[in-house]
Structure formats: C-alpha cells, structure tokens
Design a protein around this motif. Sequence first.
Motif, PDB file in Angstrom:
ATOM      1  N   ALA A 159     121.697  20.446  -5.914  1.00 31.19           N
ATOM      2  CA  ALA A 159     122.569  21.526  -5.431  1.00 31.19           C
ATOM      3  C   ALA A 159     121.900  22.885  -5.595  1.00 31.19           C
ATOM      4  N   LEU A 160     121.322  23.134  -6.754  1.00 30.69           N
ATOM      5  CA  LEU A 160     120.663  24.421  -7.001  1.00 30.69           C
ATOM      6  C   LEU A 160     119.465  24.619  -6.082  1.00 30.69           C
ATOM      7  N   GLY A 161     118.624  23.599  -5.970  1.00 28.34           N
ATOM      8  CA  GLY A 161     117.433  23.722  -5.136  1.00 28.34           C
ATOM      9  C   GLY A 161     117.765  23.944  -3.677  1.00 28.34           C
ATOM     10  N   ALA A 162     118.698  23.155  -3.141  1.00 29.18           N
ATOM     11  CA  ALA A 162     119.037  23.240  -1.718  1.00 29.18           C
ATOM     12  C   ALA A 162     119.687  24.574  -1.365  1.00 29.18           C
ATOM     13  N   CYS A 163     120.609  25.033  -2.210  1.00 30.31           N
ATOM     14  CA  CYS A 163     121.326  26.279  -1.909  1.00 30.31           C
ATOM     15  C   CYS A 163     120.445  27.508  -2.118  1.00 30.31           C
ATOM     16  N   LEU A 164     119.728  27.555  -3.239  1.00 33.92           N
ATOM     17  CA  LEU A 164     118.856  28.701  -3.516  1.00 33.92           C
ATOM     18  C   LEU A 164     117.650  28.704  -2.583  1.00 33.92           C
ATOM     19  N   GLY A 165     117.232  27.530  -2.115  1.00 34.34           N
ATOM     20  CA  GLY A 165     116.100  27.439  -1.195  1.00 34.34           C
ATOM     21  C   GLY A 165     116.356  28.137   0.125  1.00 34.34           C
ATOM     22  N   GLY A 166     117.628  28.319   0.460  1.00 37.02           N
ATOM     23  CA  GLY A 166     117.973  29.000   1.699  1.00 37.02           C
ATOM     24  C   GLY A 166     117.470  30.422   1.776  1.00 37.02           C
ATOM     25  N   ASN A 167     117.137  31.012   0.638  1.00 38.06           N
ATOM     26  CA  ASN A 167     116.641  32.396   0.628  1.00 38.06           C
ATOM     27  C   ASN A 167     115.152  32.494   0.952  1.00 38.06           C
ATOM     28  N   GLY A 168     114.473  31.356   1.059  1.00 37.27           N
ATOM     29  CA  GLY A 168     113.035  31.379   1.262  1.00 37.27           C
ATOM     30  C   GLY A 168     112.597  31.914   2.612  1.00 37.27           C
ATOM     31  N   THR A 169     113.265  31.469   3.677  1.00 35.98           N
ATOM     32  CA  THR A 169     112.906  31.900   5.028  1.00 35.98           C
ATOM     33  C   THR A 169     114.161  32.259   5.808  1.00 35.98           C
ATOM     34  N   LEU A 170     113.957  32.859   6.963  1.00 37.64           N
ATOM     35  CA  LEU A 170     115.083  33.257   7.800  1.00 37.64           C
ATOM     36  C   LEU A 170     115.800  32.045   8.381  1.00 37.64           C
ATOM     37  N   LEU A 171     115.158  30.883   8.373  1.00 37.09           N
ATOM     38  CA  LEU A 171     115.768  29.664   8.909  1.00 37.09           C
ATOM     39  C   LEU A 171     116.289  28.752   7.804  1.00 37.09           C
ATOM     40  N   GLY A 172     116.227  29.192   6.561  1.00 43.48           N
ATOM     41  CA  GLY A 172     116.535  28.323   5.434  1.00 43.48           C
ATOM     42  C   GLY A 172     117.992  27.973   5.257  1.00 43.48           C
ATOM     43  N   ALA A 173     118.902  28.779   5.761  1.00 44.36           N
ATOM     44  CA  ALA A 173     120.327  28.520   5.582  1.00 44.36           C
ATOM     45  C   ALA A 173     121.106  29.049   6.778  1.00 44.36           C
ATOM     46  N   SER A 174     122.276  28.490   6.971  1.00 43.73           N
ATOM     47  CA  SER A 174     123.120  28.889   8.099  1.00 43.73           C
ATOM     48  C   SER A 174     123.466  30.376   8.043  1.00 43.73           C
ATOM     49  N   ALA A 175     123.745  30.874   6.832  1.00 50.12           N
ATOM     50  CA  ALA A 175     124.132  32.278   6.677  1.00 50.12           C
ATOM     51  C   ALA A 175     123.020  33.212   7.154  1.00 50.12           C
ATOM     52  N   ASN A 176     121.760  32.844   6.890  1.00 49.96           N
ATOM     53  CA  ASN A 176     120.627  33.673   7.308  1.00 49.96           C
ATOM     54  C   ASN A 176     120.598  33.838   8.824  1.00 49.96           C
ATOM     55  N   VAL A 177     120.745  32.711   9.518  1.00 46.59           N
ATOM     56  CA  VAL A 177     120.678  32.722  10.977  1.00 46.59           C
ATOM     57  C   VAL A 177     121.829  33.527  11.565  1.00 46.59           C
ATOM     58  N   VAL A 178     123.012  33.398  10.975  1.00 49.77           N
ATOM     59  CA  VAL A 178     124.182  34.131  11.459  1.00 49.77           C
ATOM     60  C   VAL A 178     123.986  35.638  11.289  1.00 49.77           C
ATOM     61  N   VAL A 179     123.509  36.051  10.113  1.00 50.86           N
ATOM     62  CA  VAL A 179     123.263  37.482   9.876  1.00 50.86           C
ATOM     63  C   VAL A 179     122.227  38.010  10.852  1.00 50.86           C
ATOM     64  N   ALA A 180     121.148  37.263  11.057  1.00 49.14           N
ATOM     65  CA  ALA A 180     120.105  37.687  11.992  1.00 49.14           C
ATOM     66  C   ALA A 180     120.657  37.831  13.408  1.00 49.14           C
ATOM     67  N   GLY A 181     121.536  36.903  13.800  1.00 49.74           N
ATOM     68  CA  GLY A 181     122.139  36.968  15.131  1.00 49.74           C
ATOM     69  C   GLY A 181     123.045  38.172  15.303  1.00 49.74           C
ATOM     70  N   LEU A 182     123.885  38.423  14.306  1.00 53.71           N
ATOM     71  CA  LEU A 182     124.786  39.575  14.363  1.00 53.71           C
ATOM     72  C   LEU A 182     123.999  40.884  14.360  1.00 53.71           C
ATOM     73  N   ALA A 183     122.939  40.925  13.550  1.00 50.33           N
ATOM     74  CA  ALA A 183     122.116  42.131  13.484  1.00 50.33           C
ATOM     75  C   ALA A 183     121.403  42.381  14.809  1.00 50.33           C
ATOM     76  N   ALA A 184     120.880  41.323  15.413  1.00 50.58           N
ATOM     77  CA  ALA A 184     120.170  41.465  16.681  1.00 50.58           C
ATOM     78  C   ALA A 184     121.094  41.966  17.780  1.00 50.58           C
ATOM     79  N   SER A 185     122.342  41.523  17.762  1.00 53.10           N
ATOM     80  CA  SER A 185     123.300  41.974  18.780  1.00 53.10           C
ATOM     81  C   SER A 185     123.618  43.454  18.638  1.00 53.10           C
ATOM     82  N   ALA A 186     123.366  44.002  17.434  1.00 58.98           N
ATOM     83  CA  ALA A 186     123.578  45.436  17.193  1.00 58.98           C
ATOM     84  C   ALA A 186     122.256  46.207  17.181  1.00 58.98           C
TER      85      ALA A 186
END
Length: 430
Positions: free
Chosen positions: A365-392
């Motif tokens: 659980a710790l590895g998978a969740c914290l690993g999401g911070n490694g790259t922009l594609l690492g977690a769903s939240a990263n991709v969503v933030v990037a998409g919202l930011a790009a639209s603005a």
Amino acid sequence: MLTWMAILIFIISYGLIMSEKINRALVAIAGGVLLLLTNVYEWKDAFTHYIDWETIALLFSMMVLVAITKKTGVFEYVAISFAQMVKGRPVPLLIGTAILTAVGSAFLDNVTTVLLFVPILLTLTSQLNLPAFPFLLTTIFSANIGGTATLIGDPPNIMIGQAVKHFTFVSFLVNLGPVVVIIFVFTLGGMVMLFRKQLKYEKDKAKALMQLNPSSYLKKTPMLYQSLSVMGLTMVGFLMHPIIHVELTTVAVCAAVLLLLLTDAEASSEKIFQEVEWVTLFFFIGLFMLVGGLEKVGVIDEIARGMMWLSGGDLPMTSLIVLWSAGILSGIVDNIPFVAAMIPVVQELQGYGMMNIDPIWWSLALGACLGGNGTLLGASANVVVAGLAASANHQIPFLKFLVYGIPVLLFSLLVATIYVYFRFLVPFLS
C-alpha cells in the motif's frame, strides 16, 4: 514475439508521452490501437479486462459535478474567502491548500479532491499574480501522500482493502496514518523552501483581494443550492462507503445524473458535456490499454513473481522488496494494474508458510500510493491535475515534474522503509 511487441509499443509510447511533442491522449490511444493491430489482445479483452471503466466513470461523473458547480461561482467564493483568511500571503496560502488537499484526499479520495481544489487554486493564483506550478505540484504531492493514509484515499488501498477482509478504514488510518503525516510535513517543508523566492507577495494584488466581496461572485439561483446539496450528499456517500457498501463510482454516477436532471433548465446538459476533460479521459483509456498489453503477455506478473523470488521467502526482505519495487514501478506503469497483479502473488505467500503477511500488505500500500509521486503518469490524480491545468493554459511538463517527483519519491520510500522496519518487521527479527 507478442511479448516483445507489447514491450516495444509501451516503451515507444511512453517516450513520446515524455517528449510532449504529440498530444499525450493521442499517443496513448495510438499505442493501444497498435496492440490491437498486432494481436497482442482483442477489443473484447481491452473493453472487459484492461480498461478500468470504474475509474473512467468516476472521473467523468466528478468532472460533470465540478463543471455544473463551477457555474454557480462557489469556487471563486471559496478561493477568495480562503485567500482573505491568509491576507493574500503566498506561503501561508501554499501551506493551507496543501493541508486541505491532504486531508480531503484521505477522507474522500485523491482524484475527487484535486477535481474540487484545482479550479480554486487556479482562480487564486490568477487573482494574486502567482505562478501556478508550485501550487499544482504541491497539490499533486499532497493528494498522493494524503490518499495513502486511508482505505478510500487511493485506488490501490481500496483494492487491498477488498482483498484483505480484516483490514478496515480504522486499521488503514492507524497503521499508515503516522508515516503519512511525517512524509507530508517534510515534503511540504521542502516545497516551501524550494519555491519561497518565487512566491512573491504583491501588496497591490493582496490589497485589491482584501477589498473584494466574496459573496458577489455567487450566483444565487436554484442551481447554487442544488449543486451544493448534491455535492454534499456525494461527499457523505464517499465517507459512508465502508458502512453502506455502495461503490464510490456508483455514488458519483448517481450524483452526476441527479444534478444534470435538476439543473438542465439553467445549465444545458450539452454544454456541460462540452466542458468535460475528454482529453484526460481518453488518455486514461489509452494508458490502461498500454499497461493492459504488458499484463496480457505476463510482464507485470513476471515482475511481481521475480520480486518474491529475490526475497527467498523471508518476510522482512519480502516486505522491503515489495515496498521499493511497488514505489518505483508504480511511477511507470500506474499503480492500479500493478497492485492488481501483486494481490494474488501476496495471497499465495501464505501457502509457503508465511502466516502473518500483514507487513507485506502495508508495504504494498505504501509503495504503490507513494510511488504515484514519481512521474506525471504515476497516479490518477497527477493526470487529472495536469489535464485541468492544461485546459487553463498552465502546462506541467513531464520532465520538469520528474525533477521534483523523483526526490520526493525517494525520500518518501526511505522514510517508509524505516517506518515499516521498526513498526512491522522488528518483531519478526527477534
């Protein structure tokens, strides 16, 4: 042959996504289509096994809710009110939004939280003439770290909670909460130190902000009260998930349909659908297809079993290998399919004489969740933030994110290693 084809398509697609020379959604979808053309899998496999439609439906529903609620002016109201509380000072604003994001990610889920907070953040940074990147980056890190603390905070935790029946909401909070707080505090401190010079306080902007009346931004029509009511019910539904046993996706879809029906007279459904971040949704579909190719040919399963072979069946060694492997690989192949492949492997360990494998579950659980911070594609939240930011018109470059993401990932895994060792593994060494 198919194995090498799937790996080659994944590597080329990933490289093009990193280069950002072609639209990332187009690259991901094209990679998925190539997997179909080369017979790595068929359409039926893609639609029924590899594309996570629950995640897509959850994202779509929350985007609809946010799009409707945004028209009421409530995000501007919250943004200006919060900024006035800290008197427009950038550093307190960064700290405050990070804390709210982390807490929201723990008790809702990180995707929902960023969908709600990013529009507010973009409004604030525009109002105060601040760079958006530090706030967006800190939001991503806070969402992934905060989501690690609870059963519903991040999709991998939900999957692990479903696989291990004796894990409850409270057990996640008790076992993972302390290390999450430590990692969050140090990460936030690092972000403040890195960006404090860029976060310049402009008295004129702050003075103008303090003179604004937040209430004037609210459009006090029936849609305002309908939106707030449905959003409130949605949050309650998310929090009650462990009790009422209704899937988060079901709650979100019902809420989106209800709000569309209630507000159709004021906000046409056609216009609302036009405001959905379709690029982000199609990128997710393509990404699931790309990772599905690796899953189909057995690459992810082999990685998971290789980790078990390296440990030689030793519980402490297995736990630490799982922690670091999950952390590093989740930043590359997305944590959802990786955890899906790891769950049956961990379950098999009980057949090899490991009676108490809870430390391995917590490491996963710790590895998978914290690993999401490694790259922009690492977690769903990263991709969503990037998409919202790009639209603005606020792009988050892949390589620029990597410069900050890798150190945060390595620091998080180091702290998690110390925590797992002393909290869960020391009893097995005596």
